[in-house]
Write an enzyme that holds these catalytic residues in place. Structure first.
Site, mmCIF file in Angstrom:
data_model
loop_
_atom_site.group_PDB
_atom_site.id
_atom_site.type_symbol
_atom_site.label_atom_id
_atom_site.label_comp_id
_atom_site.label_asym_id
_atom_site.label_seq_id
_atom_site.Cartn_x
_atom_site.Cartn_y
_atom_site.Cartn_z
ATOM 1 N N TYR A 59 -16.645 -23.318 -9.958
ATOM 2 C CA TYR A 59 -16.239 -24.596 -9.360
ATOM 3 C C TYR A 59 -17.424 -25.554 -9.218
ATOM 4 C CZ TYR A 59 -11.579 -22.884 -8.942
ATOM 5 O OH TYR A 59 -10.337 -22.408 -9.276
ATOM 6 N N ASN A 97 -4.243 -31.598 -10.713
ATOM 7 C CA ASN A 97 -5.689 -31.705 -10.913
ATOM 8 C C ASN A 97 -6.427 -31.677 -9.579
ATOM 9 O OD1 ASN A 97 -5.001 -32.000 -13.578
ATOM 10 N ND2 ASN A 97 -5.134 -34.239 -13.554
ATOM 11 N N ASP A 99 -9.575 -32.903 -9.508
ATOM 12 C CA ASP A 99 -10.586 -33.972 -9.533
ATOM 13 C C ASP A 99 -10.090 -35.147 -8.689
ATOM 14 O OD1 ASP A 99 -9.182 -34.494 -12.720
ATOM 15 O OD2 ASP A 99 -9.052 -35.983 -11.120
ATOM 16 N N HIS A 114 -2.588 -28.501 -6.070
ATOM 17 C CA HIS A 114 -3.450 -27.327 -6.325
ATOM 18 C C HIS A 114 -4.809 -27.474 -5.672
ATOM 19 C CE1 HIS A 114 -0.982 -26.069 -10.124
ATOM 20 N NE2 HIS A 114 -0.376 -25.804 -8.993
ATOM 21 N N CYS A 122 -12.040 -23.405 5.362
ATOM 22 C CA CYS A 122 -12.362 -22.227 6.187
ATOM 23 C C CYS A 122 -11.318 -21.146 5.905
ATOM 24 C CB CYS A 122 -12.334 -22.599 7.674
ATOM 25 S SG CYS A 122 -12.476 -21.155 8.757
ATOM 26 N N GLY A 181 0.407 -35.060 -19.415
ATOM 27 C CA GLY A 181 -0.759 -34.225 -19.687
ATOM 28 C C GLY A 181 -0.734 -32.872 -19.017
ATOM 29 N N ASN A 207 2.639 -36.394 -23.674
ATOM 30 C CA ASN A 207 1.712 -35.322 -24.050
ATOM 31 C C ASN A 207 1.337 -35.505 -25.516
ATOM 32 O OD1 ASN A 207 0.506 -32.701 -24.546
ATOM 33 N ND2 ASN A 207 1.530 -31.997 -22.682
HETATM 34 C C1 BV8 Z 1 2.763 -19.549 -6.546
HETATM 35 C C2 BV8 Z 1 -6.682 -23.423 -9.821
HETATM 36 C C3 BV8 Z 1 4.040 -18.471 -4.905
HETATM 37 C C4 BV8 Z 1 -7.118 -24.815 -9.558
HETATM 38 C C5 BV8 Z 1 -4.628 -23.075 -10.993
HETATM 39 C C6 BV8 Z 1 6.204 -15.674 -13.856
HETATM 40 C C7 BV8 Z 1 7.080 -16.724 -13.965
HETATM 41 C C8 BV8 Z 1 6.944 -17.853 -13.190
HETATM 42 C C9 BV8 Z 1 5.888 -17.961 -12.292
HETATM 43 C C10 BV8 Z 1 5.003 -16.945 -12.203
HETATM 44 C C11 BV8 Z 1 5.148 -15.794 -12.962
HETATM 45 N N1 BV8 Z 1 4.132 -14.962 -12.644
HETATM 46 C C12 BV8 Z 1 3.337 -15.566 -11.704
HETATM 47 C C13 BV8 Z 1 3.874 -16.748 -11.434
HETATM 48 C C14 BV8 Z 1 3.382 -17.715 -10.488
HETATM 49 C C15 BV8 Z 1 2.136 -18.415 -11.027
HETATM 50 C C16 BV8 Z 1 2.329 -18.920 -12.444
HETATM 51 O O1 BV8 Z 1 2.952 -19.942 -12.660
HETATM 52 N N2 BV8 Z 1 1.781 -18.205 -13.416
HETATM 53 C C17 BV8 Z 1 1.950 -18.639 -14.804
HETATM 54 C C18 BV8 Z 1 0.635 -18.447 -15.550
HETATM 55 C C19 BV8 Z 1 3.104 -17.870 -15.395
HETATM 56 N N3 BV8 Z 1 1.949 -19.546 -10.156
HETATM 57 C C20 BV8 Z 1 1.254 -19.389 -9.023
HETATM 58 O O2 BV8 Z 1 0.692 -18.367 -8.698
HETATM 59 C C21 BV8 Z 1 1.243 -20.600 -8.081
HETATM 60 N N4 BV8 Z 1 1.588 -20.155 -6.781
HETATM 61 O O3 BV8 Z 1 3.608 -19.346 -7.388
HETATM 62 O O4 BV8 Z 1 2.878 -19.201 -5.230
HETATM 63 C C22 BV8 Z 1 5.070 -19.403 -4.402
HETATM 64 C C23 BV8 Z 1 5.485 -20.492 -5.135
HETATM 65 C C24 BV8 Z 1 6.487 -21.305 -4.648
HETATM 66 C C25 BV8 Z 1 7.039 -21.021 -3.434
HETATM 67 C C26 BV8 Z 1 6.597 -19.930 -2.732
HETATM 68 C C27 BV8 Z 1 5.621 -19.112 -3.209
HETATM 69 C C28 BV8 Z 1 -0.155 -21.223 -8.012
HETATM 70 C C29 BV8 Z 1 -0.445 -21.978 -9.282
HETATM 71 C C30 BV8 Z 1 -1.811 -22.694 -9.176
HETATM 72 C C31 BV8 Z 1 -2.812 -21.881 -9.883
HETATM 73 N N5 BV8 Z 1 -4.106 -22.587 -9.910
HETATM 74 N N6 BV8 Z 1 -5.916 -23.442 -11.044
HETATM 75 C C32 BV8 Z 1 -8.114 -25.210 -10.592
HETATM 76 O O5 BV8 Z 1 -9.009 -24.405 -10.885
HETATM 77 O O6 BV8 Z 1 -8.007 -26.340 -11.079
HETATM 78 S S1 BV8 Z 1 -3.691 -23.220 -12.400
HETATM 79 C C33 BV8 Z 1 -4.355 -24.368 -13.495
HETATM 80 O O7 BV8 Z 1 -3.279 -24.645 -14.420
HETATM 81 C C34 BV8 Z 1 -4.706 -25.694 -12.867
HETATM 82 O O8 BV8 Z 1 -4.381 -25.811 -11.514
HETATM 83 C C35 BV8 Z 1 -3.864 -26.678 -13.655
HETATM 84 O O9 BV8 Z 1 -3.552 -27.729 -12.875
HETATM 85 C C36 BV8 Z 1 -2.693 -25.842 -13.985
HETATM 86 C C37 BV8 Z 1 -1.801 -26.383 -15.075
HETATM 87 O O10 BV8 Z 1 -2.612 -26.649 -16.207
HETATM 88 P P1 BV8 Z 1 -2.453 -28.100 -16.896
HETATM 89 O O11 BV8 Z 1 -2.857 -29.132 -15.900
HETATM 90 O O12 BV8 Z 1 -1.099 -28.216 -17.486
HETATM 91 O O13 BV8 Z 1 -3.580 -28.040 -18.003
HETATM 92 P P2 BV8 Z 1 -3.503 -27.303 -19.421
HETATM 93 O O14 BV8 Z 1 -4.904 -27.213 -19.936
HETATM 94 O O15 BV8 Z 1 -2.683 -26.075 -19.300
HETATM 95 O O16 BV8 Z 1 -2.677 -28.327 -20.345
HETATM 96 C C38 BV8 Z 1 -3.218 -29.604 -20.639
HETATM 97 C C39 BV8 Z 1 -2.117 -30.379 -21.339
HETATM 98 O O17 BV8 Z 1 -2.572 -31.707 -21.554
HETATM 99 C C40 BV8 Z 1 -1.757 -29.808 -22.713
HETATM 100 O O18 BV8 Z 1 -0.339 -29.767 -22.840
HETATM 101 C C41 BV8 Z 1 -2.353 -30.844 -23.697
HETATM 102 O O19 BV8 Z 1 -1.550 -30.986 -24.864
HETATM 103 C C42 BV8 Z 1 -2.304 -32.108 -22.879
HETATM 104 N N7 BV8 Z 1 -3.329 -33.097 -23.210
HETATM 105 C C43 BV8 Z 1 -4.642 -32.869 -23.519
HETATM 106 N N8 BV8 Z 1 -5.267 -34.075 -23.707
HETATM 107 C C44 BV8 Z 1 -4.332 -35.037 -23.504
HETATM 108 C C45 BV8 Z 1 -3.101 -34.426 -23.188
HETATM 109 N N9 BV8 Z 1 -1.979 -35.128 -22.938
HETATM 110 C C46 BV8 Z 1 -2.070 -36.481 -22.999
HETATM 111 N N10 BV8 Z 1 -3.214 -37.138 -23.300
HETATM 112 C C47 BV8 Z 1 -4.357 -36.454 -23.559
HETATM 113 N N11 BV8 Z 1 -5.490 -37.131 -23.871
#
Ligand code: BV8
Length: 234
Positions: A59, A97, A99, A114, A122, A181, A207
């Site tokens: 981070y 995000n 940021d 997030h 804390c 995005g 996207n």
């Molecule tokens: C939760 C930390 C319980 C912060 C992150 C099975 C099925 C369903 C769900 C789950 C499952 N198993 C586990 C889960 C739950 C899990 C989950 O979803 N897992 C996934 C992998 C299956 N989720 C969790 O654990 C969440 N919590 O479920 O709690 C709960 C929930 C509800 C109610 C009660 C209890 C917590 C999720 C948060 C995890 N933390 N990171 C950090 O470090 O930043 S995740 C990480 O991925 C980031 O937070 C980020 O925000 C997030 C999503 O990523 P994106 O933002 O989409 O970025 P990515 O790179 O993936 O994609 C970029 C996109 O932009 C691409 O499509 C690209 O084409 C596009 N792009 C690129 N450039 C451009 C563009 N588009 C336009 N213009 C451009 N120039």
């Protein structure tokens, strides 16, 4: 702006793709953040418990880049801030995000579901503290005795996202949902389009590619957020 006037409540979900053109790496694109790290090592509570210094380094690298002076909001962020100023209905930006580019562009109606890179939390009281320099063991809370080492104010996998009740309520009542995005891989954010569809909202995906949930969107605007979003807002 003309096109937006027909709506009364807009929810916009942003992901790493809207910050990509400001120079911040995404997670899952080519050379993405997850390429160098395993998710379970740097974005889970277990990973932090195992090696807090590694997570602090992950981070801190992002914190330092964001505060390097080389990273500015781009035309996508600026267009959303203009929309907030000019749209006379209800608008909420839900960002995945951590940021602060939406804030720096002038957006106020904003929810970081997030967490935020610029804050530490804390682990005992969950109180958050603005960090003026990167994370380190010397960053402790002022709310507990003995003082607790601050952790990143970031939602890791398995942790509850922030503001879900408020997000659910706005999704239940919105008539336009735009995802910008985001790869649509992380829940519950990836499921917001289903709620919007269920309540009859129009749904738009902006996207570079057709992301994971693209079939759930009524409209797909392919291209860079910095080009598409200003046109969408005009
Ligand atoms: C939760 C930390 C319980 C912060 C992150 C099975 C099925 C369903 C769900 C789950 C499952 N198993 C586990 C889960 C739950 C899990 C989950 O979803 N897992 C996934 C992998 C299956 N989720 C969790 O654990 C969440 N919590 O479920 O709690 C709960 C929930 C509800 C109610 C009660 C209890 C917590 C999720 C948060 C995890 N933390 N990171 C950090 O470090 O930043 S995740 C990480 O991925 C980031 O937070 C980020 O925000 C997030 C999503 O990523 P994106 O933002 O989409 O970025 P990515 O790179 O993936 O994609 C970029 C996109 O932009 C691409 O499509 C690209 O084409 C596009 N792009 C690129 N450039 C451009 C563009 N588009 C336009 N213009 C451009 N120039």
């Amino acid at each position: 702006m003309e096109g937006m006037k027909m709506y009364r409540q807009i929810v916009i979900l942003t992901g790493a793709g809207i910050s990509a053109e400001s120079g911040l790496r995404t997670f899952r694109d080519q050379d993405g953040l997850w390429e160098e790290h395993k998710i379970e090592d740097v974005a889970t509570p277990e990973g932090y418990a195992r090696d807090p210094e590694l997570v602090d380094r992950f981070y801190n690298a992002r914190w330092s880049q964001l505060h390097s002076g080389d990273v500015e909001p781009n035309a996508g962020h600026n267009a959303l801030a203009r929309l907030e100023r000019e749209f006379d209905g209800e608008l909420l930006i839900v960002t995945q995000n951590i940021d602060d580019l939406h804030e720096r562009a002038g957006s106020h109606r904003l929810l970081h579901m997030h967490g935020e890179l610029s804050k530490g939390r804390c682990p005992r009281s969950r109180q958050t503290f603005l960090l003026k320099d990167p994370f380190g063991p010397e960053h402790t809370c002022t709310c507990c005795i003995p003082a607790q080492r601050l952790r990143p104010h970031v939602v890791w996998f398995g942790e509850m996202p922030i503001g879900l009740d408020r997000i659910q309520h706005t999704l239940d009542n919105c008539d336009l949902f735009i995802a910008i995005g985001t790869s649509g891989t992380v829940y519950p954010a990836a499921g917001f389009v289903d709620t919007a569809n269920h309540h009859g909202a129009q749904t738009v995906e902006v996207n570079l590619v057709e992301a994971d949930r693209h079939s759930q969107f009524q409209y797909h605007l392919q291209g860079k957020a910095s080009e598409i979003v200003p046109d969408l807002v005009d």
